[in-house]
Design a protein around this motif. Structure first.
Motif, PDB file in Angstrom:
ATOM      1  N   MET A 261       0.714  -0.957   0.115  1.00  0.00           N
ATOM      2  CA  MET A 261      -0.060  -0.206   0.171  1.00  0.00           C
ATOM      3  C   MET A 261       0.955   1.235  -0.182  1.00  0.00           C
ATOM      4  O   MET A 261       0.646   2.163  -0.627  1.00  0.00           O
ATOM      5  CB  MET A 261      -0.859  -0.073   1.148  1.00  0.00           C
ATOM      6  CG  MET A 261      -1.680   1.173   1.233  1.00  0.00           C
ATOM      7  SD  MET A 261      -3.218   1.111   0.334  1.00  0.00           S
ATOM      8  CE  MET A 261      -3.918   2.290   0.926  1.00  0.00           C
ATOM      9  N   PHE A 262       1.914   1.338   0.856  1.00  0.00           N
ATOM     10  CA  PHE A 262       2.721   2.489   1.055  1.00  0.00           C
ATOM     11  C   PHE A 262       3.634   2.558  -0.327  1.00  0.00           C
ATOM     12  O   PHE A 262       3.886   3.772  -0.900  1.00  0.00           O
ATOM     13  CB  PHE A 262       3.676   2.534   2.158  1.00  0.00           C
ATOM     14  CG  PHE A 262       3.105   2.575   3.618  1.00  0.00           C
ATOM     15  CD1 PHE A 262       2.559   3.955   3.832  1.00  0.00           C
ATOM     16  CD2 PHE A 262       2.767   1.394   4.537  1.00  0.00           C
ATOM     17  CE1 PHE A 262       1.650   3.926   5.043  1.00  0.00           C
ATOM     18  CE2 PHE A 262       2.138   1.668   5.665  1.00  0.00           C
ATOM     19  CZ  PHE A 262       1.600   2.923   5.746  1.00  0.00           C
ATOM     20  N   ARG A 263       3.958   1.634  -0.886  1.00  0.00           N
ATOM     21  CA  ARG A 263       4.779   1.739  -2.079  1.00  0.00           C
ATOM     22  C   ARG A 263       3.903   2.319  -3.177  1.00  0.00           C
ATOM     23  O   ARG A 263       4.508   3.287  -3.906  1.00  0.00           O
ATOM     24  CB  ARG A 263       5.083  -0.063  -2.370  1.00  0.00           C
ATOM     25  CG  ARG A 263       6.014   0.141  -3.668  1.00  0.00           C
ATOM     26  CD  ARG A 263       6.521  -1.406  -4.172  1.00  0.00           C
ATOM     27  NE  ARG A 263       7.385  -1.727  -3.165  1.00  0.00           N
ATOM     28  CZ  ARG A 263       8.109  -3.034  -3.105  1.00  0.00           C
ATOM     29  NH1 ARG A 263       7.446  -3.994  -3.956  1.00  0.00           N
ATOM     30  NH2 ARG A 263       8.860  -3.194  -2.357  1.00  0.00           N
ATOM     31  N   ARG A 264       2.687   1.953  -3.396  1.00  0.00           N
ATOM     32  CA  ARG A 264       2.040   2.474  -4.500  1.00  0.00           C
ATOM     33  C   ARG A 264       1.725   3.987  -4.295  1.00  0.00           C
ATOM     34  O   ARG A 264       1.617   4.854  -5.056  1.00  0.00           O
ATOM     35  CB  ARG A 264       0.388   1.688  -4.398  1.00  0.00           C
ATOM     36  CG  ARG A 264       0.488   0.349  -5.046  1.00  0.00           C
ATOM     37  CD  ARG A 264      -0.915  -0.115  -4.972  1.00  0.00           C
ATOM     38  NE  ARG A 264      -0.794  -1.517  -5.745  1.00  0.00           N
ATOM     39  CZ  ARG A 264      -1.777  -2.636  -5.705  1.00  0.00           C
ATOM     40  NH1 ARG A 264      -3.105  -2.159  -5.114  1.00  0.00           N
ATOM     41  NH2 ARG A 264      -1.660  -3.621  -5.985  1.00  0.00           N
ATOM     42  N   THR A 265       1.475   4.165  -2.915  1.00  0.00           N
ATOM     43  CA  THR A 265       1.338   5.587  -2.719  1.00  0.00           C
ATOM     44  C   THR A 265       2.624   6.497  -3.006  1.00  0.00           C
ATOM     45  O   THR A 265       2.509   7.688  -3.368  1.00  0.00           O
ATOM     46  CB  THR A 265       0.873   5.794  -1.199  1.00  0.00           C
ATOM     47  OG1 THR A 265      -0.264   4.884  -0.675  1.00  0.00           O
ATOM     48  CG2 THR A 265       0.409   7.117  -0.839  1.00  0.00           C
TER      49      THR A 265
ATOM     50  N   TRP B 152       4.958   5.846  -5.033  1.00  0.00           N
ATOM     51  CA  TRP B 152       5.075   5.825  -6.696  1.00  0.00           C
ATOM     52  C   TRP B 152       3.850   6.826  -7.173  1.00  0.00           C
ATOM     53  O   TRP B 152       4.300   7.587  -8.077  1.00  0.00           O
ATOM     54  CB  TRP B 152       4.921   4.591  -7.503  1.00  0.00           C
ATOM     55  CG  TRP B 152       6.333   3.759  -7.014  1.00  0.00           C
ATOM     56  CD1 TRP B 152       6.465   2.674  -6.216  1.00  0.00           C
ATOM     57  CD2 TRP B 152       7.708   4.270  -7.386  1.00  0.00           C
ATOM     58  NE1 TRP B 152       7.898   2.549  -6.183  1.00  0.00           N
ATOM     59  CE2 TRP B 152       8.607   3.317  -7.062  1.00  0.00           C
ATOM     60  CE3 TRP B 152       8.022   5.183  -8.273  1.00  0.00           C
ATOM     61  CZ2 TRP B 152       9.956   3.251  -7.185  1.00  0.00           C
ATOM     62  CZ3 TRP B 152       9.492   5.401  -8.398  1.00  0.00           C
ATOM     63  CH2 TRP B 152      10.299   4.365  -8.069  1.00  0.00           C
ATOM     64  N   PHE B 153       2.825   6.837  -6.680  1.00  0.00           N
ATOM     65  CA  PHE B 153       1.656   7.604  -7.401  1.00  0.00           C
ATOM     66  C   PHE B 153       2.199   9.287  -7.144  1.00  0.00           C
ATOM     67  O   PHE B 153       1.940   9.949  -7.767  1.00  0.00           O
ATOM     68  CB  PHE B 153       0.313   7.394  -6.413  1.00  0.00           C
ATOM     69  CG  PHE B 153      -0.698   8.468  -6.742  1.00  0.00           C
ATOM     70  CD1 PHE B 153      -1.465   8.068  -8.167  1.00  0.00           C
ATOM     71  CD2 PHE B 153      -1.003   9.326  -5.981  1.00  0.00           C
ATOM     72  CE1 PHE B 153      -2.414   9.121  -8.262  1.00  0.00           C
ATOM     73  CE2 PHE B 153      -2.044  10.290  -6.496  1.00  0.00           C
ATOM     74  CZ  PHE B 153      -2.835  10.046  -7.681  1.00  0.00           C
ATOM     75  N   THR B 154       2.731   9.420  -5.923  1.00  0.00           N
ATOM     76  CA  THR B 154       3.039  10.720  -5.313  1.00  0.00           C
ATOM     77  C   THR B 154       4.300  11.253  -6.194  1.00  0.00           C
ATOM     78  O   THR B 154       4.289  12.445  -6.618  1.00  0.00           O
ATOM     79  CB  THR B 154       3.464  10.885  -3.881  1.00  0.00           C
ATOM     80  OG1 THR B 154       2.241  10.291  -3.080  1.00  0.00           O
ATOM     81  CG2 THR B 154       3.746  12.303  -3.615  1.00  0.00           C
ATOM     82  N   ALA B 155       5.092  10.282  -6.374  1.00  0.00           N
ATOM     83  CA  ALA B 155       6.451  10.503  -7.221  1.00  0.00           C
ATOM     84  C   ALA B 155       5.956  10.966  -8.630  1.00  0.00           C
ATOM     85  O   ALA B 155       6.610  11.855  -9.334  1.00  0.00           O
ATOM     86  CB  ALA B 155       7.486   9.398  -7.179  1.00  0.00           C
ATOM     87  N   GLY B 156       5.184  10.118  -9.218  1.00  0.00           N
ATOM     88  CA  GLY B 156       4.526  10.459 -10.457  1.00  0.00           C
ATOM     89  C   GLY B 156       3.796  11.624 -10.676  1.00  0.00           C
ATOM     90  O   GLY B 156       4.023  12.329 -11.698  1.00  0.00           O
ATOM     91  N   ALA B 157       2.945  11.921  -9.555  1.00  0.00           N
ATOM     92  CA  ALA B 157       2.327  13.359  -9.846  1.00  0.00           C
ATOM     93  C   ALA B 157       3.303  14.321  -9.616  1.00  0.00           C
ATOM     94  O   ALA B 157       3.032  15.481 -10.326  1.00  0.00           O
ATOM     95  CB  ALA B 157       1.220  13.434  -8.460  1.00  0.00           C
ATOM     96  N   ALA B 158       4.173  14.510  -8.860  1.00  0.00           N
ATOM     97  CA  ALA B 158       5.384  15.464  -8.508  1.00  0.00           C
ATOM     98  C   ALA B 158       6.047  15.577  -9.724  1.00  0.00           C
ATOM     99  O   ALA B 158       6.413  16.795 -10.428  1.00  0.00           O
ATOM    100  CB  ALA B 158       6.231  15.058  -7.524  1.00  0.00           C
TER     101      ALA B 158
END
Length: 116
Positions: free
Chosen positions: A1-5, A7-13
């Motif tokens: 779960m934390f891993r997906r969060t 990578w989602f945040t890194a992609g958005a940034a």
């Protein structure tokens, strides 16, 4: 779960960063921005040329003073000597009264091959 969060945040940034960079570059490449940049460069170049010309003039005056001192040109002028006058070349009244015509030179050649 934390891993997906993560990578989602890194992609958005990364997306926000890339969008910001692209928008800045697009604004820099508009005609108005390019014209302003060219004008700024022209003004900067003009200032550099002016500074160069002033430096050349200052050094020229300094060098002329050195040469004048070395050659003795700065000696006091004798008041008994006549002042050298420079006369301007003016058109004569005769040439100003007639329209512009071409002069023919008094030249006669004996060379028969000249016209061929």
């Amino acid at each position: 779960m934390f891993r997906r969060t993560f990578w989602f945040t890194a992609g958005a940034a990364a997306g926000v960063w890339a969008t910001t960079k692209v928008n800045r570059k697009i604004k820099q490449l508009t005609p108005e921005s390019l014209a302003a940049q060219a004008a700024d460069k022209a003004i900067e170049t003009g200032h550099k040329l002016k500074d160069f010309a002033l430096d050349v003039r200052d050094n020229m005056v300094r060098r002329e003073a050195e040469l004048g001192g070395a050659l003795g040109l700065e000696a006091p002028v004798d008041p008994d000597l006549p002042v050298q006058r420079h006369y301007a070349v003016e058109a004569s009244a005769e040439s100003a009264a007639r329209p512009a015509t071409y002069r023919t030179l008094p030249y006669k050649s004996n060379n028969r091959n000249e016209d061929h």
